[in-house]
Design an enzyme around this catalytic site. Structure first.
Site: not given
Ligand code: COA
Length: 165
Positions: A17, A41, A90, A128
């Site tokens: 990150h 999550k 990635r 992560s």
């Molecule tokens: N449980 C726990 N952790 C998990 C998981 C699970 N089931 N699946 C993936 N992860 C972890 C991974 O380790 C990964 O780690 P990294 O940060 O090293 O890549 C990370 O979570 C990736 O998850 P991801 O869902 O790709 O992204 P994110 O959690 O980092 O972010 C947001 C996602 C917050 C950007 C997105 O959900 C968002 O924008 N939310 C706000 C609502 C919105 O506007 N949504 C979009 C419109 S539909």
């Protein structure tokens, strides 16, 4: 000032990150690391802990801010004057989900662009989730996360182990 939003759960923040934050600073004048609570999550670290770990990790970086956000990402990005959302790619496996999210965000607001960036090769396998997996079994995550995060992981899993005993 061109501001980009780098959103995620950051549970916890890794050098992958941070690599993206530093790459982003070459393109944008300011980066806001936007931390989602992501209760679905069931994060290991609370939102407050994640914010603290990130702030500690970027304390020497000028033009980087760390904030929590909730609601729609595009609304948050606009409220902060963000012109772009940064996401890391990635491996090919990241692509499908990222494309869906980027296109949905574009549909919700055409004015905010998504910019994909690739981390340094040495972090291309890093998530992560994999860091937590290794740390939970006592594996070393040195060089993958900042020292403060390493210590926080040790402490967290010590507490979990004590609770289980
Ligand atoms: N449980 C726990 N952790 C998990 C998981 C699970 N089931 N699946 C993936 N992860 C972890 C991974 O380790 C990964 O780690 P990294 O940060 O090293 O890549 C990370 O979570 C990736 O998850 P991801 O869902 O790709 O992204 P994110 O959690 O980092 O972010 C947001 C996602 C917050 C950007 C997105 O959900 C968002 O924008 N939310 C706000 C609502 C919105 O506007 N949504 C979009 C419109 S539909």
């Amino acid at each position: 000032m061109k501001t980009a939003i780098y959103p995620g759960t950051f549970d916890p923040i890794t050098y992958g990150h941070l690599d993206l934050v530093h790459r982003g600073l070459r393109i944008f004048e300011e980066i806001i690391i936007a931390v989602a609570a992501s209760p679905k999550k069931q994060p290991l670290f609370s939102l407050k802990e994640r914010l603290e770990l990130i702030r500690e990790s970027v304390r020497d970086d000028r033009n980087v801010r760390v904030e929590a956000f909730n609601g729609l990402l595009v609304d948050y990005a606009k409220s902060r004057g963000g012109v772009a959302i940064i996401r890391g790619l990635r491996a090919v496996s990241d692509f499908e989900y990222e494309l869906q999210m980027a296109l949905m965000n574009r549909r919700l607001d055409m004015t905010v662009e998504t910019v994909f960036m690739m981390p340094s090769e040495e972090y291309s396998f890093l998530t992560s989730t994999i860091v937590k997996e290794a740390a939970s079994f006592g594996g070393s995550v040195k060089g993958l996360v900042p020292e403060g995060v390493e210590e926080a992981l040790r402490e967290k899993f010590r507490m979990v182990k004590n609770l289980a005993e």
